[in-house]
Structures are given as C-alpha cells and as structure tokens.
Design an enzyme around this catalytic site. Sequence first.
Site, PDB file in Angstrom:
ATOM      1  N   HIS A 108      37.393  29.340  -8.255  1.00  0.00           N
ATOM      2  CA  HIS A 108      37.444  30.441  -9.210  1.00  0.00           C
ATOM      3  C   HIS A 108      36.483  31.573  -8.845  1.00  0.00           C
ATOM      4  O   HIS A 108      35.435  31.345  -8.221  1.00  0.00           O
ATOM      5  CB  HIS A 108      37.163  29.917 -10.623  1.00  0.00           C
ATOM      6  CG  HIS A 108      38.295  29.080 -11.155  1.00  0.00           C
ATOM      7  ND1 HIS A 108      38.385  28.682 -12.468  1.00  0.00           N
ATOM      8  CD2 HIS A 108      39.409  28.593 -10.531  1.00  0.00           C
ATOM      9  CE1 HIS A 108      39.500  27.972 -12.633  1.00  0.00           C
ATOM     10  NE2 HIS A 108      40.128  27.900 -11.476  1.00  0.00           N
ATOM     11  N   GLU A 110      34.398  33.353 -10.562  1.00  0.00           N
ATOM     12  CA  GLU A 110      33.023  33.279 -11.086  1.00  0.00           C
ATOM     13  C   GLU A 110      32.173  32.348 -10.228  1.00  0.00           C
ATOM     14  O   GLU A 110      31.015  32.650  -9.908  1.00  0.00           O
ATOM     15  CB  GLU A 110      33.026  32.758 -12.531  1.00  0.00           C
ATOM     16  CG  GLU A 110      33.812  33.621 -13.514  1.00  0.00           C
ATOM     17  CD  GLU A 110      35.282  33.257 -13.629  1.00  0.00           C
ATOM     18  OE1 GLU A 110      35.893  32.872 -12.607  1.00  0.00           O
ATOM     19  OE2 GLU A 110      35.827  33.361 -14.729  1.00  0.00           O
ATOM     20  N   CYS A 134      36.866  30.325 -17.556  1.00  0.00           N
ATOM     21  CA  CYS A 134      37.343  29.018 -18.017  1.00  0.00           C
ATOM     22  C   CYS A 134      36.128  28.107 -18.281  1.00  0.00           C
ATOM     23  O   CYS A 134      34.992  28.473 -17.970  1.00  0.00           O
ATOM     24  CB  CYS A 134      38.271  28.386 -16.973  1.00  0.00           C
ATOM     25  SG  CYS A 134      37.384  27.724 -15.555  1.00  0.00           S
ATOM     26  N   CYS A 137      33.969  27.332 -15.143  1.00  0.00           N
ATOM     27  CA  CYS A 137      33.136  28.474 -14.741  1.00  0.00           C
ATOM     28  C   CYS A 137      32.024  28.689 -15.759  1.00  0.00           C
ATOM     29  O   CYS A 137      30.899  29.051 -15.379  1.00  0.00           O
ATOM     30  CB  CYS A 137      33.989  29.737 -14.606  1.00  0.00           C
ATOM     31  SG  CYS A 137      35.092  29.639 -13.192  1.00  0.00           S
TER      32      CYS A 137
HETATM   33  O1  LIG Z   1      37.767  31.269 -15.016  1.00  0.00           O
HETATM   34  C1  LIG Z   1      38.742  31.442 -14.243  1.00  0.00           C
HETATM   35  C2  LIG Z   1      40.020  31.000 -14.537  1.00  0.00           C
HETATM   36  C3  LIG Z   1      41.003  31.116 -13.608  1.00  0.00           C
HETATM   37  N1  LIG Z   1      40.740  31.666 -12.413  1.00  0.00           N
HETATM   38  C4  LIG Z   1      41.799  31.755 -11.409  1.00  0.00           C
HETATM   39  C5  LIG Z   1      42.346  30.429 -10.961  1.00  0.00           C
HETATM   40  C6  LIG Z   1      43.757  30.742 -10.596  1.00  0.00           C
HETATM   41  O2  LIG Z   1      43.793  31.238  -9.262  1.00  0.00           O
HETATM   42  C7  LIG Z   1      44.124  31.866 -11.555  1.00  0.00           C
HETATM   43  C8  LIG Z   1      44.834  31.372 -12.797  1.00  0.00           C
HETATM   44  O3  LIG Z   1      46.171  31.178 -12.474  1.00  0.00           O
HETATM   45  P1  LIG Z   1      47.326  31.138 -13.590  1.00  0.00           P
HETATM   46  O4  LIG Z   1      48.581  31.276 -12.794  1.00  0.00           O
HETATM   47  O5  LIG Z   1      47.094  32.310 -14.528  1.00  0.00           O
HETATM   48  O6  LIG Z   1      47.216  29.833 -14.291  1.00  0.00           O
HETATM   49  O7  LIG Z   1      42.900  32.449 -11.960  1.00  0.00           O
HETATM   50  C9  LIG Z   1      39.493  32.161 -12.121  1.00  0.00           C
HETATM   51  O8  LIG Z   1      39.242  32.692 -11.014  1.00  0.00           O
HETATM   52  N2  LIG Z   1      38.524  32.043 -13.055  1.00  0.00           N
HETATM   53 ZN   LIG Z   2      37.089  29.192 -13.975  1.00  0.00          ZN
END
Ligand SMILES: O=c1ccn([C@H]2C[C@H](O)[C@@H](COP(=O)(O)O)O2)c(=O)[nH]1
Ligand SMILES: [Zn+2]
Length: 195
Positions: A108, A110, A134, A137
């Site tokens: 991710h 972050e 999320c 993170c």
């Molecule tokens: O905190 C976060 C949450 C998600 N991500 C990234 C991980 C994935 O590459 C996408 C999410 O994909 P979806 O198709 O929308 O489920 O975003 C992040 O970097 N940081």
């Molecule tokens: Zn995340």
Amino acid sequence: MTPWISDRKQLAMDNLNGLRDALNETRDITKKRLDYLEWEDYFMATAFLAAKRSKDPVTQVGACIVNEDKIIVGVGYNGMPKGCHDDEFPWNKKTEVDNDNKHLYVCHAELNAIINKNSMNLKNCTMYVVLFPCNECAKAIIQSGIKKVIYMSDKKASKIKTVASKRMFEAAGISYQQFIPRSKKILIDFDEINN
Ligand SMILES: O=c1ccn([C@H]2C[C@H](O)[C@@H](COP(=O)(O)O)O2)c(=O)[nH]1
Ligand SMILES: [Zn+2]
C-alpha cells in the site's frame, strides 16, 4: 483524428495561449506572485502525482509524509513489492483462483511512503494521502509516530477496514481531516518554462 475535432482542439489551444499571454501582460513582475501553490495543495498534489506511478487498474493511491518543518520526508504509491514483477503478479481482484488476487500482494501507498522515509523517524509528521488509509496502513501510521492524516477521498468510509482505521486513530490520538483543495485542478505544463 476527424478534421473538425482537430480544428476545435487547435482553437482551444489558441484560446489558452491567448489567455496565457493576456495574463503575462497583466502580471507585475516586480511583485510577489500570488497564484503560487499553497503548502497543503503542494503536499496533496505530491501524493496525487505519486499515485500516477501506480499500475493498479482500479485504484491508484499516493501518500506524502511531511515533517514539522514542512519538508517532505517520504513518498509512496501502491505497487507490487520489490522483486515481484508487476507484469507477473496479478492486478485482478475478482478471480476464481484464490492466490491470483492483487490484494494478497500489493504494497500500500502509505506503507511504501513510511518505508521510503529519508529521515531518522517520522515523529509528529503529517501524512497527505489520496484515500483514507486501510486498517493495516493505520497500524503502520500509528507505529511510525505520524500524528496527523490529511486525506482526499473517504469513498470506502462504510467498509469495515476504514471503520477500524478510524477507531485506531482515535484511540491512538492521531487526528484525521479531509482535505479541501484551494483549486480543483493543478495543471503541469512542461512547456511553461519556455514561455
Ligand atoms: O490504505 C490503502 C488501501 C488500499 N490501497 C491500494 C491497494 C490496492 O492496490 C488498491 C485498492 O484496490 P481496489 O480495487 O479499490 O480494491 O489501493 C492503498 O494503497 N492504501
Ligand atoms: Zn492500506
């Protein structure tokens, strides 16, 4: 390109150039520029620019960490971990094959920004991020010493992971705040310097 489309494009370009010339003529070059980027817009734009590096076909996230002296100390975007080639690992998330899901592999934004830090620690830093972090993170943010999160989108607010992030941030005393940009768009024109 159909001829009338190219004519319209040319007309739009001429209008834009005309506007720029008019602006340049009225600009007082003995005084400080007023249309400079505010710090906050600059940091959020840096997060958005980093997101442009992402190969994720659905969600591109970028994060920018700033210290108390307004110095950028870490930038990251969501991508495959080192050594896991982004042409070989899956970008799919709806798949029959369990381990062919990008969520198992993507690092991710972050976390990448935290790992990429170029300072000793991230104590009292602020993270500018394109999407609300999320829960995984959020844990990394808390443990790193970052004290404030400024995010652009909260489009996953109803998801359990986002709810958990907010719960952890509140318990850990991390403030979070949605970003209100001064201008909706920032244009980067590589030709501008030649004008
Ligand atoms: O905190 C976060 C949450 C998600 N991500 C990234 C991980 C994935 O590459 C996408 C999410 O994909 P979806 O198709 O929308 O489920 O975003 C992040 O970097 N940081
Ligand atoms: Zn995340």
